[in-house]
Design an enzyme around this catalytic site. Structure first.
Site, PDB file in Angstrom:
ATOM      1  N   HIS A  24       0.812  -1.224   0.000  1.00  0.00           N
ATOM      2  CA  HIS A  24       0.000   0.000   0.000  1.00  0.00           C
ATOM      3  C   HIS A  24       0.850   1.281   0.000  1.00  0.00           C
ATOM      4  O   HIS A  24       0.655   2.204   0.773  1.00  0.00           O
ATOM      5  CB  HIS A  24      -1.093   0.014   1.070  1.00  0.00           C
ATOM      6  CG  HIS A  24      -0.687  -0.133   2.513  1.00  0.00           C
ATOM      7  ND1 HIS A  24       0.297   0.618   3.087  1.00  0.00           N
ATOM      8  CD2 HIS A  24      -1.184  -0.929   3.494  1.00  0.00           C
ATOM      9  CE1 HIS A  24       0.390   0.290   4.363  1.00  0.00           C
ATOM     10  NE2 HIS A  24      -0.478  -0.652   4.623  1.00  0.00           N
ATOM     11  N   HIS A  78      -6.649  -8.501  14.064  1.00  0.00           N
ATOM     12  CA  HIS A  78      -6.553  -7.270  13.275  1.00  0.00           C
ATOM     13  C   HIS A  78      -7.265  -7.512  11.949  1.00  0.00           C
ATOM     14  O   HIS A  78      -7.092  -8.569  11.343  1.00  0.00           O
ATOM     15  CB  HIS A  78      -5.061  -6.976  13.047  1.00  0.00           C
ATOM     16  CG  HIS A  78      -4.760  -5.727  12.297  1.00  0.00           C
ATOM     17  ND1 HIS A  78      -5.581  -4.636  12.287  1.00  0.00           N
ATOM     18  CD2 HIS A  78      -3.672  -5.383  11.535  1.00  0.00           C
ATOM     19  CE1 HIS A  78      -5.025  -3.677  11.553  1.00  0.00           C
ATOM     20  NE2 HIS A  78      -3.874  -4.109  11.077  1.00  0.00           N
ATOM     21  N   GLU A  80      -7.071  -5.602   9.087  1.00  0.00           N
ATOM     22  CA  GLU A  80      -6.530  -5.051   7.840  1.00  0.00           C
ATOM     23  C   GLU A  80      -6.412  -6.174   6.802  1.00  0.00           C
ATOM     24  O   GLU A  80      -6.186  -7.341   7.132  1.00  0.00           O
ATOM     25  CB  GLU A  80      -5.166  -4.370   8.080  1.00  0.00           C
ATOM     26  CG  GLU A  80      -4.771  -3.523   6.880  1.00  0.00           C
ATOM     27  CD  GLU A  80      -3.615  -2.555   7.138  1.00  0.00           C
ATOM     28  OE1 GLU A  80      -3.038  -2.553   8.239  1.00  0.00           O
ATOM     29  OE2 GLU A  80      -3.296  -1.802   6.194  1.00  0.00           O
ATOM     30  N   ASP A  82      -4.325  -7.344   4.749  1.00  0.00           N
ATOM     31  CA  ASP A  82      -3.203  -8.275   4.635  1.00  0.00           C
ATOM     32  C   ASP A  82      -3.321  -9.430   5.626  1.00  0.00           C
ATOM     33  O   ASP A  82      -2.593 -10.416   5.513  1.00  0.00           O
ATOM     34  CB  ASP A  82      -1.851  -7.554   4.792  1.00  0.00           C
ATOM     35  CG  ASP A  82      -1.749  -6.709   6.035  1.00  0.00           C
ATOM     36  OD1 ASP A  82      -2.754  -6.146   6.458  1.00  0.00           O
ATOM     37  OD2 ASP A  82      -0.638  -6.605   6.585  1.00  0.00           O
ATOM     38  N   HIS A 145      -2.009  -0.914  14.857  1.00  0.00           N
ATOM     39  CA  HIS A 145      -2.041   0.455  14.379  1.00  0.00           C
ATOM     40  C   HIS A 145      -3.402   0.815  13.761  1.00  0.00           C
ATOM     41  O   HIS A 145      -3.542   1.859  13.101  1.00  0.00           O
ATOM     42  CB  HIS A 145      -0.915   0.686  13.354  1.00  0.00           C
ATOM     43  CG  HIS A 145      -1.113  -0.039  12.067  1.00  0.00           C
ATOM     44  ND1 HIS A 145      -1.420   0.625  10.905  1.00  0.00           N
ATOM     45  CD2 HIS A 145      -1.133  -1.339  11.764  1.00  0.00           C
ATOM     46  CE1 HIS A 145      -1.562  -0.233   9.937  1.00  0.00           C
ATOM     47  NE2 HIS A 145      -1.400  -1.438  10.417  1.00  0.00           N
ATOM     48  N   ASP A 164       0.536  -6.818  14.169  1.00  0.00           N
ATOM     49  CA  ASP A 164       1.553  -6.034  13.449  1.00  0.00           C
ATOM     50  C   ASP A 164       2.740  -5.619  14.335  1.00  0.00           C
ATOM     51  O   ASP A 164       3.869  -5.511  13.852  1.00  0.00           O
ATOM     52  CB  ASP A 164       0.928  -4.762  12.867  1.00  0.00           C
ATOM     53  CG  ASP A 164       0.191  -5.011  11.562  1.00  0.00           C
ATOM     54  OD1 ASP A 164       0.565  -5.928  10.828  1.00  0.00           O
ATOM     55  OD2 ASP A 164      -0.768  -4.283  11.285  1.00  0.00           O
ATOM     56  N   TYR A 196      10.061  -0.701   9.687  1.00  0.00           N
ATOM     57  CA  TYR A 196       8.640  -0.977   9.940  1.00  0.00           C
ATOM     58  C   TYR A 196       8.063   0.051  10.909  1.00  0.00           C
ATOM     59  O   TYR A 196       6.991   0.612  10.696  1.00  0.00           O
ATOM     60  CB  TYR A 196       8.532  -2.386  10.524  1.00  0.00           C
ATOM     61  CG  TYR A 196       7.147  -2.964  10.579  1.00  0.00           C
ATOM     62  CD1 TYR A 196       6.656  -3.738   9.529  1.00  0.00           C
ATOM     63  CD2 TYR A 196       6.336  -2.762  11.681  1.00  0.00           C
ATOM     64  CE1 TYR A 196       5.386  -4.285   9.590  1.00  0.00           C
ATOM     65  CE2 TYR A 196       5.065  -3.298  11.745  1.00  0.00           C
ATOM     66  CZ  TYR A 196       4.597  -4.063  10.701  1.00  0.00           C
ATOM     67  OH  TYR A 196       3.331  -4.611  10.757  1.00  0.00           O
ATOM     68  N   HIS A 229       3.992 -10.360  10.848  1.00  0.00           N
ATOM     69  CA  HIS A 229       4.909 -10.209   9.711  1.00  0.00           C
ATOM     70  C   HIS A 229       6.333 -10.536  10.171  1.00  0.00           C
ATOM     71  O   HIS A 229       6.739 -10.150  11.268  1.00  0.00           O
ATOM     72  CB  HIS A 229       4.937  -8.766   9.189  1.00  0.00           C
ATOM     73  CG  HIS A 229       3.643  -8.277   8.624  1.00  0.00           C
ATOM     74  ND1 HIS A 229       3.127  -8.717   7.426  1.00  0.00           N
ATOM     75  CD2 HIS A 229       2.756  -7.359   9.086  1.00  0.00           C
ATOM     76  CE1 HIS A 229       1.982  -8.087   7.184  1.00  0.00           C
ATOM     77  NE2 HIS A 229       1.740  -7.268   8.170  1.00  0.00           N
TER      78      HIS A 229
HETATM   79 FE1  FEO Z   1      -2.025  -3.432   9.820  1.00  0.00          FE
HETATM   80 FE2  FEO Z   1      -0.127  -6.028   8.657  1.00  0.00          FE
HETATM   81  O1  FEO Z   1      -1.640  -4.939   8.781  1.00  0.00           O
END
Ligand code: FEO
Length: 404
Positions: A24, A78, A80, A82, A145, A164, A196, A229
Site C-alpha cells: 500500500h 486485526h 486489515e 493483509d 495500528h 503487526d 517498519y 509479519h
Molecule cells: Fe495493519 Fe499487517 O496490517
C-alpha cells in the site's frame, strides 16, 4: 513451506510473500510474510488469517496438521486486508467456528464480509478463553495500528501473538530471529524493525509506551513474541521490546539526514559543503536524493537521524513536487524529537525554502533557522556559507541530542 512448530502444539501456518515490493505504497524491498498461528488443543484455535491471495497456502499448512473443519475458534487480532481478507475463505471450511474479535474489529469486519451468520464474540482487554490446557488472554491495542487491533497472549506458553507490532517486512526461509541472524545479520534484522516502525508506527509512540507499560503491569512472562509479519522473536524477545521502547522515547542516532531533490544540480551541489561542515563537527551525515530513493527508505533515514536538512529547488515559486510529497508523507507520520532546517536554490524568485519551513513548523519539529539559499549555482563564496551552515546545524543537533 510446511507448518513450523513454535511450541508443543502451536504452529506457524502462514505464507511468505517473496515478491511484494509495494505494500500500500510502502516499499518492501525484502518482501514480507503473513503469519498466522494454529493452536492444537482440546478446542483447536486459529489466530489470524492471511492475505486473500495466500489463503490456499495457509489452508495447506493447516491441513498438514488438522482438517480445517475441526477449527473451533478463530481469533482475529486485526482486520486489515493483509491479515483478514482470507478470513471468509478459511471460515467457509469451519462454518461453526466462533470468531473472537474486538468490538471495533467486528464493526470493521461487517464492512468487508457478510457476517450475519457468523458467531462473533467480542472481547476486551482482560477477557480470556480457555481452549483446553491453554488459556488465551486478549489485550486490546487500539491504534497499534488500527482501532480494532489486539494481541493474544497464550498464558501457559508465555507466548505473545502480537499482530503487526514487533513485526518486520522480511520474506525469508527463516521463521525465527536466531535463524535469521545466522543467514543474514542482526543489523539487517534491526534495520527491518526500524523501517517498519518508522513507516507504520511512528505516529503512535505514546501509545506504544503506555501499552508496553500495561503489559508490564499485567506481569506477563513473555518468552516468545510472534508477530503477523516477519520473523518470530524466540531467542531474544526482550530485544524488540526494548527497541520499541527506545524508539517511542525518541531514540535517534547523533547524525544528520540531508534529504533533497534537484532540478539542474544546484541544490545537489549545495549538499556537499553542508555535508562537509556537518562531518567536520564530528556528526555522521547521510545524503538522500528523493527521486533516487523509495519514499519509505527516505522516511526511515529521516527517522534514524536526530537532525534533518531538507533541500529543494524553487519551481514556480514553490518547493519541488518530490520534496512536497516527502513532507506530506512525513507530516502524516507525526514525527517528534527531531530538529530540522532547510536549504535550496532559486533562479529569479525564491519561495521554496520558506514553504519547507512552514511545513516543518506545522509538524511541530524543533526548528533550526534561518535556512540558506543560493541563486542559480553555488559560488565559492556560497560554498563557504554552506559549509558554515552545515557546521552550525551540526552544533545545534549535538546540543539538542544531549537532551535525550
Ligand atoms: Fe495493519 Fe499487517 O496490517
Amino acid at each position: 513451506m510446511n507448518p513450523v512448530r513454535l511450541k508443543e502444539g502451536i504452529y506457524w501456518v502462514g505464507a511468505i510473500d517473496w515478491a511484494v515490493r509495494d505494500f500500500h505504497g510502502y516499499i518492501t524491498p525484502r518482501g514480507t510474510t503473513y503469519n498466522n498461528y494454529l493452536i492444537l488443543d482440546e478446542e483447536i484455535t486459529l489466530v489470524d488469517a492471511v492475505k486473500e491471495d495466500f489463503t490456499e497456502i495457509s489452508l495447506k499448512n493447516i491441513r498438514a496438521l488438522v482438517e480445517p473443519s475441526k477449527i473451533r475458534h478463530i481469533v482475529v487480532n486485526h482486520i486489515e486486508n493483509d491479515h483478514a481478507s482470507g478470513l471468509d475463505r478459511i471460515k467457509s471450511f469451519c462454518p461453526d467456528a466462533d470468531i473472537y474479535i474486538t468490538e471495533r474489529g467486528r464493526k470493521g469486519l461487517e464492512r468487508f464480509f457478510d457476517i450475519s451468520g457468523w458467531n462473533i464474540k467480542t472481547v476486551k482487554t482482560g477477557d480470556t478463553l480457555k481452549i483446553g490446557k491453554r488459556t488465551l488472554l486478549f489485550i486490546e491495542t487500539p491504534m497499534l495500528h488500527w482501532p480494532d487491533s489486539m494481541m493474544t497472549y497464550v498464558k501457559e506458553e508465555r507466548l505473545l501473538i502480537s499482530q503487526d507490532a514487533f513485526g518486520q517486512h522480511i520474506a525469508s526461509s527463516a521463521r525465527f530471529d536466531d535463524e535469521y541472524i545466522t543467514c543474514e545479520s542482526m543489523s539487517e534484522l534491526e534495520d527491518a524493525v526500524v523501517d517498519y516502525y518508522a513507516n507504520i508506527l511512528m505516529p503512535f509512540g505514546h501509545l506504544i509506551k503506555s501499552k508496553i507499560e500495561e503489559l508490564k503491569k499485567l506481569n506477563l512472562e513473555i518468552d516468545m513474541i510472534a508477530p503477523d509479519h516477519g520473523v518470530i522473536w524466540r531467542q531474544n524477545p526482550q530485544k524488540v521490546l526494548q527497541m520499541y521502547l527506545d524508539m517511542a522515547n525518541g531514540k535517534a542516532n547523533l547524525s544528520v539526514a540531508i534529504i533533497y531533490d534537484t532540478m539542474w544540480h544546484s541544490t545537489e551541489q549545495m549538499t556537499l559543503p553542508i555535508m562537509q561542515g556537518i562531518r567536520d563537527e564530528g556528526v555522521d551525515c547521510k545524503v538522500i536524493k528523493l527521486r533516487a530513493t523509495p519514499m519509505s527508505i527516505a522516511i526511515k533515514e529521516f527517522w534514524k537521524a536526530r537532525g534533518a536538512l531538507i533541500g529543494t529547488p524553487t519551481l514556480n515559486n514553490i518547493m519541488y513536487p518530490s520534496v512536497s510529497e516527502f513532507l506530506t508523507h512525513l507530516r502524516g507520520l507525526r514525527p517528534k524529537n527531531r530538529i530540522a532546517g532547510a536549504f535550496g536554490s532559486y533562479g529569479w524568485g525564491g519561495g521554496a525554502v520558506k514553504e519547507v519551513y512552514e511545513e516543518l513548523k506545522r509538524m511541530g519539529l524543533e526548528i533550526y533557522e534561518p535556512g540558506i539559499q543560493v541563486m542559480y549555482r553555488p559560488s565559492l563564496e556560497d560554498e563557504k556559507r554552506l559549509y558554515e551552515f552545515g557546521k552550525d546545524f551540526a552544533r545545534m543537533v549535538k546540543e539538542y541530542h544531549a537532551k535525550f
